[in-house]
Structures are given as structure tokens and as C-alpha cells.
Scaffold this active site. Structure first.
Site: not given
Ligand SMILES: NC(=O)c1ccc[n+]([C@@H]2O[C@H](COP(=O)([O-])OP(=O)(O)OC[C@H]3O[C@@H](n4cnc5c(N)ncnc54)[C@H](O)[C@@H]3O)[C@@H](O)[C@H]2O)c1
Ligand SMILES: Nc1ncnc2c1ncn2[C@@H]1O[C@H](COP(=O)(O)OP(=O)(O)OP(=O)(O)O)[C@@H](O)[C@H]1O
Length: 462
Positions: A227-228, A336, A347-348, A350-351
Site C-alpha cells: 500500500d505504501g 494524542d 481502513t488505515a 483512522s481504523l
Molecule cells: N497505528 C496504525 O495503524 C498506523 C500507524 C502509522 C501509520 N499507519 C498507516 O500507514 C500508512 C503509511 O503506509 P506505509 O505503507 O507508507 O507505511 P508502513 O510501511 O508503516 O505501513 C503501515 C501499514 O498500513 C497499511 N496501510 C497503508 N495504507 C492503507 C490503507 N489505505 N488501508 C489499509 N491499510 C493501509 C500498510 O499496508 C501497512 O501494513 C499511513 O498513511 C497510515 O494510514 C497506521
Molecule cells: N518507489 C519508492 N521510493 C521510495 N520509497 C518507497 C517507494 N515505494 C514505497 N516506498 C516506501 O516504502 C515503504 C514500504 O512500502 P510498502 O508499504 O509498499 O511495502 P510494505 O510495507 O512491505 O508492504 P505493506 O505496506 O503492504 O505492509 C512505504 O513507507 C513507502 O512509503
């Protein structure tokens, strides 16, 4: 307060501009419909019109200029600006190579079996292939290419062997089997060239200034990661976003419905079209400093696909935030922090903080406190046309920190304010099936929502 009032006015002006654009588009649509009616008696009676055969599904089909001469006018919108050709650049430098003409497409709105319902024409402008919305569509949207896509931008998660391997294989397939040009980030091009000079055809950019024009050069975005990576890809587009095809190589996959094992079949279907898309609306966030003298001191607005979070950072004090909706006072947050989320972000974070899960097509903004120090503070869901202002009061003990899709933390001191409103440039993500089926799959498979062992049949009866 003066600069914040100006900020609110600026947001209102932005919305007005988007609505004016939509109104202009709607005016064009009415003119085209009137013109289609005139053509109706001349040509369609003898030739018929391909879209009419689809009228049983009451699809709204948008015609190109060339089709308008024979369009039946039953439900056709014939306003479609021909895309300007880009001048081919002889420069062999990959960073300067100009890509050929951007593919044009049309959007149609399905009535999903409701044959009798009067179809309300949503106003979505997609001039020059850039999707801009002033209103949320309440129907499933289909994207149909009018000319074949030529350039694909692949965004790959870094430091992942499996993602890199898939990226290499996909680029070869796109170039050799689909004759499609590929653009990647500079980091990825360097990795590819280390592997083989075969990838010299892959394009990239030299400086961030070029990123601002990415949407004029790219027909389709493919993300390889979780998702990131979708969030990261979206953050590269500060305005209109080309259609995004998210392949799942992460852990949860809420935003990534496509399986990488079947990328050939998936991309064949997408490149051929039509395919369903979800317009994932984004929030546009402005930080207004108390010291700002006028609106020129505004910091660069930031677009978020999930949410903006205002929290206490490393401070041990409760955050103390004053919140306004348009010009109405909403509440003071003591806890906080606060999450202002899109429906895609519902679903992130906020959930996790107790907010509801909301279908991505619902026109809403989620207002979710983080560990509020009050028993009665429950999350809100607000309409998407409001502008929210979160201000750090002068009598706050500590500072606050804003983070955007979990990144780019900005400190907010006393008197600083954050202003959020819906941005007119959604992220159009391709659906594996359709918006609703994909959403339900993601909460079932990603969250195991309401997964419960079924009660056995034997036992007492009424
Ligand atoms: N306590 C928490 O749940 C918490 C804390 C910090 C950030 N986040 C979420 O992580 C997001 C950043 O994601 P990332 O991947 O760059 O960081 P990350 O790698 O730390 O991933 C955080 C988790 O959030 C999940 N996620 C991201 N977007 C989502 C969505 N729209 N619906 C459901 N799950 C989602 C990702 O799959 C990942 O497992 C932020 O936008 C925030 O929503 C969640
Ligand atoms: N092309 C990119 N360049 C720099 N940063 C990236 C790039 N793609 C993803 N990232 C960063 O890498 C982090 C991990 O990416 P991503 O969430 O897709 O993988 P993951 O955490 O392994 O999978 P999930 O989010 O499903 O747990 C995210 O915080 C995202 O912001």
C-alpha cells in the site's frame, strides 16, 4: 486569524475553480448533446451507433470528436479535447526523451442493472486526459482507451529482490511484446543499467522540476509493492494522476488488488480496456504559520491519499487542538492527536484509532481522534465539500506535529494552523472487478473482517 481567513478563502477559490471547470464542461456537454440531436436525423438512422447497442445497460458513453458526427445523441457526451502531440526530441539523453502522443480515453458511468432509473450525469472533467472532479461519482466508472497507451511509469518498492525481479521481467515484456515505452524513477534506472545495458531504452528524469509534468507524459502508472508504494506513487503527482494499476507485493494489499503472478493477463486486459476504476479522492493540506503576513507565505500544499495526522510527537503533553469546519467551531482535541482521513484511508490509521471503514466512493472526510482524554469524543464523518482547520492555540502547553500519509512530519507551533479540503485531482486506481467488490475483498482478506466460526446447527430451537 487574518491569514487563516485568507487560507479558507483560497480553499474556497480552489473549489470554485474546480466547480467552474466542471460547469464549463457541463456547458460543453449540453452544447454537444444539442448538436448530437441535430445529427441524429441525418446519420444515425441509417448507420446506427455502436454505443446504442450497449444502451441496454444504460451506459453513458462518451464519444470522441470524430464520432460525434454520427453519434445518436441518446446519451453521448461528445466533448473531448484532442490531446496535443508532443514534439519528438532527437536528444538521446533518456532524461530528455519526449514521449509520443499521450493516449486519450473516455469515461462512462454504469447504472449497474438499474435500467429504469433516470441516470444523473455526474460532472467529471477529463480534458486532455487529466481527470478532474468537482463532484463525486455515484456510479461505477469505466475507462475506455480511445488510442492505445504508449508510455507506462513503473514505481517499484526499494530494497526488495522480488520486486526488482518482477520489474525487470515486466519491462522486458512491455517493450518486446507490447511495444510500450517505460519510465522509471532515477534510482530504478541505475539499478537496471547495473544489471544490463539492454535497459538503456528505459526513460527517467533528471530533476524534480520534471516530476511536475509527469502526468503529461505517462498514460498509465504501475506500482510494484504494498500500500505504501501506491501512496508513494500518488505523492509524485501534485495535480492530475494517470490511471494506476497496483500490483500486490506487500503484506496487506488494501490498495493493491492485482496479483503479480498474473501480471501479463492483467496488463493485457488493462491495455485493451475498458476497465473499472475507483476515483480515490485526496485531501489537499496547507500549513499556515502564525507568522505568515499574507497568503504568499503559504507553504507548498501537500496532497494525501490516506490521511493527515496531527499528533503530540515526542512531547509528553496532551495535544491541544482547536478544530473548525468551514467557519464553524467543531471541538477542542485533548489527547494524542487527530486524524483527518479520506475514505481510502478509512481502513488505515483512522481504523486503528477507532474510525469507521468507509467505501472509497463515499463522498466523505473522516474526523478521528487519537486516544482522546475524554469519554464522549467519538469519531465523525463529514461531507467532502467542507474545509477543515486545525489550529494550535496560543495557550497550548506543547507543540503538535503533522504527518502526511505517515511521512514528511511538520512541526506546528502555537498559532500555526493546518487547513485541509478535498483536492480536485483523485487517484484513479484500476479495479480487479469493481470498486465495491475490491473494497469488500480487501476488508475480508486484509482485515479478516467479521470472520467468525459459524455456530453449529444442533442445539435448542425456538
Ligand atoms: N497505528 C496504525 O495503524 C498506523 C500507524 C502509522 C501509520 N499507519 C498507516 O500507514 C500508512 C503509511 O503506509 P506505509 O505503507 O507508507 O507505511 P508502513 O510501511 O508503516 O505501513 C503501515 C501499514 O498500513 C497499511 N496501510 C497503508 N495504507 C492503507 C490503507 N489505505 N488501508 C489499509 N491499510 C493501509 C500498510 O499496508 C501497512 O501494513 C499511513 O498513511 C497510515 O494510514 C497506521
Ligand atoms: N518507489 C519508492 N521510493 C521510495 N520509497 C518507497 C517507494 N515505494 C514505497 N516506498 C516506501 O516504502 C515503504 C514500504 O512500502 P510498502 O508499504 O509498499 O511495502 P510494505 O510495507 O512491505 O508492504 P505493506 O505496506 O503492504 O505492509 C512505504 O513507507 C513507502 O512509503
Amino acid at each position: 486569524m487574518r491569514t487563516v481567513a485568507k487560507a479558507l478563502r483560497r480553499v474556497a477559490e480552489g473549489k470554485a475553480a474546480a466547480q467552474a471547470e466542471a460547469a464549463e464542461w457541463k456547458r460543453k456537454y449540453e452544447l454537444e448533446r444539442a448538436r448530437n440531436q441535430r445529427y441524429k436525423s441525418e446519420e444515425v438512422a441509417s448507420e446506427g451507433c455502436s454505443c446504442c447497442s450497449a444502451s441496454s445497460s444504460r451506459q453513458l458513453v462518451v464519444h470522441t470528436e470524430t464520432e460525434q458526427a454520427k453519434c445518436c445523441g441518446n446519451h453521448g457526451i461528445c466533448s473531448h479535447e484532442v490531446l496535443a502531440d508532443e514534439v519528438a526530441n532527437p536528444n538521446s539523453d533518456p532524461a530528455c526523451k519526449m514521449v509520443a502522443r499521450k493516449a486519450s480515453f473516455k469515461l462512462s458511468w454504469g447504472c449497474n442493472g438499474n435500467k429504469s432509473g433516470q441516470h444523473k450525469h455526474e460532472v467529471v472533467s477529463f480534458e486532455k486526459g487529466d481527470i478532474t472532479t468537482a463532484e463525486r461519482s455515484s456510479k461505477q466508472i469505466l475507462l475506455k482507451w480511445e488510442s492505445p497507451p504508449k508510455t507506462v511509469f513503473i514505481v517499484a518498492k526499494p530494497n526488495s529482490t522480488s520486486v526488482h525481479a518482477l520489474c525487470v521481467e515486466m519491462i522486458r515484456w512491455l517493450k518486446e511484446h507490447k511495444k510500450i515505452d517505460v519510465l522509471v524513477e532515477p534510482r530504478v534506472r541505475e539499478e537496471l543499467l547495473k544489471e544490463s545495458f539492454y535497459f538503456d531504452f528505459v526513460q527517467t528524469w533528471q530533476d524534480d522540476e520534471e516530476i511536475k509534468h509527469l502526468h503529461t507524459k505517462v498514460d498509465l502508472v504501475i506500482t510494484l509493492g504494498g500500500d505504501g508504494t501506491v501512496l508513494w506513487a500518488a505523492s509524485l503527482f501534485k495535480g492530475p494522476v494517470p490511471p494506476v494499476v497496483p500490483f500486490s507485493l506487500g503484506s496487506l494489499g488494501f490498495l493493491t488488488p492485482f496479483q503479480s503472478e498474473h501480471y501479463r493477463e492483467s496488463l493485457e486486459a488493462i491495455l485493451k480496456g475498458p476497465f473499472s476504476i475507483t476515483l480515490r479522492h485526496r485531501l489537499q493540506c496547507h500549513v499556515v504559520r502564525d507568522s505568515a503576513k499574507d497568503e504568499l507565505e503559504f507553504e507548498e500544499p501537500i496532497l494525501v491519499l490516506n490521511e493527515v495526522t496531527i499528533d503530540r510527537g515526542i512531547s509528553s503533553y496532551l495535544t491541544y487542538l482547536e478544530c473548525y469546519c468551514d467557519s464553524s467551531f467543531v471541538t477542542c482535541v485533548q489527547g494524542d492527536g487527530l486524524i483527518i482521513s479520506t475514505t481510502s484511508g478509512s481502513t488505515a490509521y483512522s481504523l486503528a484509532a477507532g474510525g469507521s471503514m468507509v467505501h472509497p466512493q463515499v463522498p466523505a472526510i473522516l474526523f478521528t481522534p487519537i486516544c482522546p482524554h475524554s469519554l464522549s469524543f467519538r469519531p465523525l464523518i463529514l461531507p467532502e465539500y467542507v474545509a477543515l482547520r486545525v489550529q494550535v492555540p496560543f495557550n497550548s502547553r506543547g507543540q503538535a506535529w503533522a504527518s502526511f500519509d505517515g511521512k514528511d512530519r511538520k512541526q506546528l507551533s502555537a498559532g500555526d494552523a493546518l487547513i485541509c479540503s478535498m483536492a480536485p485531482w483523485p487517484v484513479p486506481t484500476a479495479c480487479l472487478v469493481d470498486s465495491t467488490t475490491d473494497f469488500l475483498r480487501s476488508i475480508h482478506e486484509g482485515l479478516h473482517w467479521n470472520l467468525r466460526k459459524t455456530q453449529s446447527f444442533d442445539g435448542p430451537r425456538d
